[in-house]
Structure formats: structure tokens, C-alpha cells
Design an enzyme around this catalytic site. Structure first.
Site, PDB file in Angstrom:
ATOM      1  N   LYS A  12      -1.146  -2.412  26.789  1.00  0.00           N
ATOM      2  CA  LYS A  12      -0.066  -2.478  26.587  1.00  0.00           C
ATOM      3  C   LYS A  12      -0.100  -2.861  24.437  1.00  0.00           C
ATOM      4  O   LYS A  12      -0.907  -3.752  24.517  1.00  0.00           O
ATOM      5  CB  LYS A  12       0.708  -3.219  27.032  1.00  0.00           C
ATOM      6  CG  LYS A  12       2.657  -2.566  27.090  1.00  0.00           C
ATOM      7  CD  LYS A  12       2.594  -1.165  27.221  1.00  0.00           C
ATOM      8  CE  LYS A  12       4.262  -1.348  27.874  1.00  0.00           C
ATOM      9  NZ  LYS A  12       4.100  -0.489  28.998  1.00  0.00           N
ATOM     10  N   THR A  59       0.631  -0.660  32.795  1.00  0.00           N
ATOM     11  CA  THR A  59       0.441  -1.780  31.324  1.00  0.00           C
ATOM     12  C   THR A  59       1.637  -2.138  31.902  1.00  0.00           C
ATOM     13  O   THR A  59       1.784  -3.081  31.231  1.00  0.00           O
ATOM     14  CB  THR A  59       0.672  -0.978  30.365  1.00  0.00           C
ATOM     15  OG1 THR A  59       2.172   0.530  30.358  1.00  0.00           O
ATOM     16  CG2 THR A  59      -0.702  -0.003  30.357  1.00  0.00           C
ATOM     17  N   ASP A  60       3.207  -1.868  32.101  1.00  0.00           N
ATOM     18  CA  ASP A  60       3.849  -2.750  31.731  1.00  0.00           C
ATOM     19  C   ASP A  60       3.998  -4.212  32.536  1.00  0.00           C
ATOM     20  O   ASP A  60       4.733  -5.065  32.100  1.00  0.00           O
ATOM     21  CB  ASP A  60       5.257  -2.353  33.687  1.00  0.00           C
ATOM     22  CG  ASP A  60       7.419  -2.249  33.258  1.00  0.00           C
ATOM     23  OD1 ASP A  60       6.671  -2.463  31.721  1.00  0.00           O
ATOM     24  OD2 ASP A  60       6.779  -3.032  34.289  1.00  0.00           O
ATOM     25  N   ARG A 178      -7.751  -6.278 -17.894  1.00  0.00           N
ATOM     26  CA  ARG A 178      -6.832  -5.417 -17.375  1.00  0.00           C
ATOM     27  C   ARG A 178      -5.898  -6.878 -16.330  1.00  0.00           C
ATOM     28  O   ARG A 178      -5.684  -7.775 -16.062  1.00  0.00           O
ATOM     29  CB  ARG A 178      -7.635  -5.236 -16.620  1.00  0.00           C
ATOM     30  CG  ARG A 178      -8.661  -5.603 -15.364  1.00  0.00           C
ATOM     31  CD  ARG A 178      -9.295  -4.568 -14.768  1.00  0.00           C
ATOM     32  NE  ARG A 178     -10.048  -4.845 -13.783  1.00  0.00           N
ATOM     33  CZ  ARG A 178     -10.609  -4.149 -12.846  1.00  0.00           C
ATOM     34  NH1 ARG A 178     -11.294  -3.077 -12.569  1.00  0.00           N
ATOM     35  NH2 ARG A 178     -11.617  -5.228 -11.984  1.00  0.00           N
ATOM     36  N   VAL A 229     -13.743  -6.694  -8.550  1.00  0.00           N
ATOM     37  CA  VAL A 229     -13.214  -7.054  -7.452  1.00  0.00           C
ATOM     38  C   VAL A 229     -14.543  -7.345  -6.109  1.00  0.00           C
ATOM     39  O   VAL A 229     -14.471  -9.197  -5.365  1.00  0.00           O
ATOM     40  CB  VAL A 229     -12.331  -5.938  -6.529  1.00  0.00           C
ATOM     41  CG1 VAL A 229     -11.914  -6.098  -5.867  1.00  0.00           C
ATOM     42  CG2 VAL A 229     -11.251  -4.977  -7.138  1.00  0.00           C
ATOM     43  N   GLN A 230     -15.610  -6.705  -6.267  1.00  0.00           N
ATOM     44  CA  GLN A 230     -16.166  -7.340  -5.576  1.00  0.00           C
ATOM     45  C   GLN A 230     -16.699  -8.961  -5.828  1.00  0.00           C
ATOM     46  O   GLN A 230     -17.614  -9.996  -4.586  1.00  0.00           O
ATOM     47  CB  GLN A 230     -17.948  -6.353  -6.211  1.00  0.00           C
ATOM     48  CG  GLN A 230     -18.036  -5.254  -5.501  1.00  0.00           C
ATOM     49  CD  GLN A 230     -16.970  -3.684  -6.633  1.00  0.00           C
ATOM     50  OE1 GLN A 230     -16.216  -4.412  -7.475  1.00  0.00           O
ATOM     51  NE2 GLN A 230     -17.578  -2.508  -6.638  1.00  0.00           N
ATOM     52  N   ASN A 256      -8.282  -1.838  -4.931  1.00  0.00           N
ATOM     53  CA  ASN A 256      -8.470  -2.080  -6.252  1.00  0.00           C
ATOM     54  C   ASN A 256      -6.742  -1.396  -6.299  1.00  0.00           C
ATOM     55  O   ASN A 256      -6.786  -0.098  -6.692  1.00  0.00           O
ATOM     56  CB  ASN A 256      -8.679  -2.223  -6.549  1.00  0.00           C
ATOM     57  CG  ASN A 256      -8.753  -2.327  -8.897  1.00  0.00           C
ATOM     58  OD1 ASN A 256      -7.900  -3.018  -8.722  1.00  0.00           O
ATOM     59  ND2 ASN A 256     -10.490  -2.140  -9.018  1.00  0.00           N
ATOM     60  N   HIS A 258      -4.632   0.610  -8.922  1.00  0.00           N
ATOM     61  CA  HIS A 258      -3.938  -0.059 -10.364  1.00  0.00           C
ATOM     62  C   HIS A 258      -3.418   0.442 -10.944  1.00  0.00           C
ATOM     63  O   HIS A 258      -2.725   0.812 -10.687  1.00  0.00           O
ATOM     64  CB  HIS A 258      -4.978   1.690 -10.748  1.00  0.00           C
ATOM     65  CG  HIS A 258      -6.457   1.435  -9.807  1.00  0.00           C
ATOM     66  ND1 HIS A 258      -7.898   0.577 -10.183  1.00  0.00           N
ATOM     67  CD2 HIS A 258      -7.092   2.679  -8.717  1.00  0.00           C
ATOM     68  CE1 HIS A 258      -8.885   1.411  -9.223  1.00  0.00           C
ATOM     69  NE2 HIS A 258      -8.204   2.370  -8.817  1.00  0.00           N
TER      70      HIS A 258
HETATM   71  O1  LIG Z   1     -12.970  -3.913  -9.438  1.00  0.00           O
HETATM   72  C1  LIG Z   1     -13.647  -3.383  -9.901  1.00  0.00           C
HETATM   73  N1  LIG Z   1     -14.318  -2.525  -9.161  1.00  0.00           N
HETATM   74  C2  LIG Z   1     -14.865  -1.339  -8.751  1.00  0.00           C
HETATM   75  O2  LIG Z   1     -15.852  -1.165  -8.240  1.00  0.00           O
HETATM   76  C3  LIG Z   1     -14.758   0.190  -9.600  1.00  0.00           C
HETATM   77  N2  LIG Z   1     -14.129   0.461  -9.815  1.00  0.00           N
HETATM   78  C4  LIG Z   1     -13.018   1.457 -10.542  1.00  0.00           C
HETATM   79  O3  LIG Z   1     -13.506   2.694 -10.898  1.00  0.00           O
HETATM   80  N3  LIG Z   1     -12.937   0.246 -10.491  1.00  0.00           N
HETATM   81  C5  LIG Z   1     -13.170  -0.666 -10.630  1.00  0.00           C
HETATM   82  N4  LIG Z   1     -12.949  -2.472 -11.052  1.00  0.00           N
END
Ligand SMILES: O=c1[nH]c(=O)c2[nH]c(=O)[nH]c2[nH]1
Length: 302
Positions: A12, A59-60, A178, A229-230, A256, A258
Site C-alpha cells: 500500500k 494491501t488493505d 549571484r 553548488v558542487q 540550481n 536560476h
Molecule cells: O554551481 C553551479 N554549478 C554548475 O555546474 C553550474 N552550471 C551552470 O551553468 N551554473 C552552475 N552553477
């Protein structure tokens, strides 16, 4: 025979459960609202291949069991409740060997009224959820992955992105300032538990890990001058591994989201880019999607 059953599980999904805990002494009540999925595996092939329902726990009935177990047991932390549900099914039915339990816990945060925590009123403060995936396998143990998802965050400065590949496909300018925004999906996987009693030994560790993961995520997001971000997600994951020794790996999946600058100089020379940027256009898609799994370095066997 032209075909065979390769894999099968059933159960369920979207079982919505709300439990109210009432503290008789203080009158303080606490609400836990969950969405549960419970899928079973075992000697159930004939229900698919021979239309034989004798192996099917309806599942009930699975749904009924979840309600009964919620009445009879604590539903928090969700790692414990998921382990209780999964263990029940493999112990109760000889032919069921694996139970996959997913629990999504929704936020009901206590209201502050007249500056005081209210005893029985709550607020849905955001889309964030606390989740667990608990897989209970007969003869193996209990695998638990805990997670946070739907946690929306944004910082309006303190994020850069430059030094990336520039070639004939590139239009993105390098930026030293940014907006950075994402919806956090963070998962921490626990070392295998041998049994339900091992899960029960120290249930406080699950709340501690959740608080630590949430705090680390938010602190690094806010404090780090992010190169990407990575880079920020790796630092978050590394810190969680450092503070929660029983966790063996951490996964992040961060979109990400934008926010584009809007050039308005065509209108009477209005300055709205670079250091003058104030009005942005949030994008609903496409978005970046950055994922990673961070583990502990394997120690070489001597
Ligand atoms: O932090 C980011 N990682 C990316 O891999 C990436 N690629 C992108 O166009 N902007 C960003 N920003």
C-alpha cells in the site's frame, strides 16, 4: 515458456496517518502526520504467474496493520516506526522475506501564541519533510536511509561561479556575485542494523542526526562563500559524516534554481545588472541538478 517474473513487490502506498500524543500531566499535545508506503517481497510469484491469491496479504490488510502498529507503538523517530512496520511483516508471514517501508513526515510546528508555545495548535511551516526508507530483509538486517527533502533556501549574495569550461558552446558569463537557490534533498545512510532491538538501543541518535544534518546544511549554505553548488554540497556531506559516526554515506541532490538578471537599460538607461542588479527573473526551468554521494575512505585491509 517465453517469459518469467524477474522481480515483484507490492503493498500500500500513500497511507496517510496522523497520531496525536497527549501528555496527561501537562496537557501538551503533539501531532505527527505521515504518509507511509509499505511494499512486500517474498514467495509471492504464484499470485502473478498462476492467479493464486493464497500468498497475498491484501494491501488493505497492510494498510490496517500500519494503523494498528501506529496505535500500539511510538511513531517517532520515523526510523524506529519504519523498522517496527517492516519487522512485523517479515515475522508475521513466513513467506514474506523483505519489507520496504517509506515514511514521509510532514511538518506540524507548534504555534507560538502570545509569546508562548501553544499546547495543541500547529503550523505547516513549509514544504520540507523528514523521510526514511527502511528495508527489512530476513537473515540480513535493517537498512535505513534518512533524509530531508523539500527544504527551499535562497541566498542573495555570497555565491560565485567562474573558471568553468569556456568553448564554442558557452554563453554563460562568469560571475563573482549571484543569487543561489535550491531545494535541499539530503540523505544519510546508516550502517546496517542487525535487528529491531539494535535500532531500539539508542533511538535518540536518529533525531540528533536529523538535527545535525539540517543545521549543517543551513549553516554551510548561509556561511560559505560558495564557488559552486558542487563545492558547497561536498562540504556539507563531509561534515555530516564527521559528526554522525554511524552514518556510512551521505547523498545530496540539489537543483540550481536560476534567478536571471534583467537588463533594463533599454528603458531610459535603467541600471539593473552586475552591482546594480535588484530586480531578477526567477526561472521555473530548465534548472541545474547537481548530485553527489560522499562516503568514508575505505581503510586498506592488511
Ligand atoms: O554551481 C553551479 N554549478 C554548475 O555546474 C553550474 N552550471 C551552470 O551553468 N551554473 C552552475 N552553477
Amino acid at each position: 515458456m517465453a517469459s518469467k517474473l524477474g522481480a515483484a513487490r507490492y503493498g500500500k502506498d500513500n497511507v496517510r496517518v496522523c497520531k496525536v500524543h497527549r501528555d496527561e500531566k501537562t496537557g501538551v499535545q503533539t501531532v505527527t502526520e505521515m504518509t507511509v508506503c509499505c511494499l512486500l517481497e517474498g514467495d509471492i510469484d504464484v499470485s502473478y504467474t498462476k492467479a493464486d491469491n493464497s500468498v497475498v496479504v491484501a494491501t488493505d490488510s497492510i494498510k490496517n496493520t500500519i494503523f494498528i502498529l501506529a496505535k500500539q507503538n511510538p511513531v517517532t523517530p520515523p526510523e524506529l516506526f519504519g523498522s517496527i512496520i517492516g519487522t512485523h511483516f517479515i515475522e508475521k508471514y513466513k513467506h514474506i522475506h523483505v519489507a520496504h517501508v517509506n515514511i514521509i513526515t510532514h511538518r506540524w510546528t507548534r504555534l507560538a501564541v502570545d509569546g508562548k508555545p501553544h499546547p495543541h495548535s500547529f503550523l505547516r511551516d513549509g514544504a520540507e519533510t523528514r523521510n526514511v526508507q527502511v528495508d527489512v530483509t530476513e537473515g540480513k538486517g535493517i537498512e535505513i536511509a534518512s533524509s530531508i527533502s523539500g527544504l527551499h533556501v535562497l541566498k542573495s549574495t555570497g555565491s560565485e561561479f567562474w573558471g568553468f569550461v569556456r568553448d564554442e558552446y558557452t554563453t554563460l558569463p562568469e560571475v563573482w556575485d549571484r543569487i543561489l537557490s535550491t531545494e535541499v534533498d539530503a540523505t544519510w545512510k546508516w550502517k546496517l542494523f542487525s535487528s529491531l532491538s539494535e535500532v531500539k538501543v539508542d533511538t535518540a541518535r536518529f533525531d540528533h542526526a536529523w538535527s545535525a544534518a539540517r543545521k549543517i546544511t543551513l549553516d554551510f549554505f548561509a556561511k560559505e562563500n560558495s564557488a559552486s553548488v558542487q563545492a558547497v554540497m561536498y562540504n556539507m556531506a563531509e561534515k555530516i559524516l564527521e559528526v554522525v559516526p554511524q552514518v556510512e554515506s551521505v547523498d545530496y541532490a540539489l537543483p540550481n534554481k536560476h534567478y536571471f538578471e534583467v537588463d533594463l537599460k533599454w528603458h531610459k538607461g535603467l541600471k539593473n545588472t552586475g552591482k546594480d542588479a535588484e530586480v531578477y527573473a526567477p526561472q521555473s526551468g530548465p534548472n541545474g541538478l547537481i548530485k553527489c554521494t560522499v562516503t568514508r575512505p575505505t581503510t586498506a585491509k592488511l
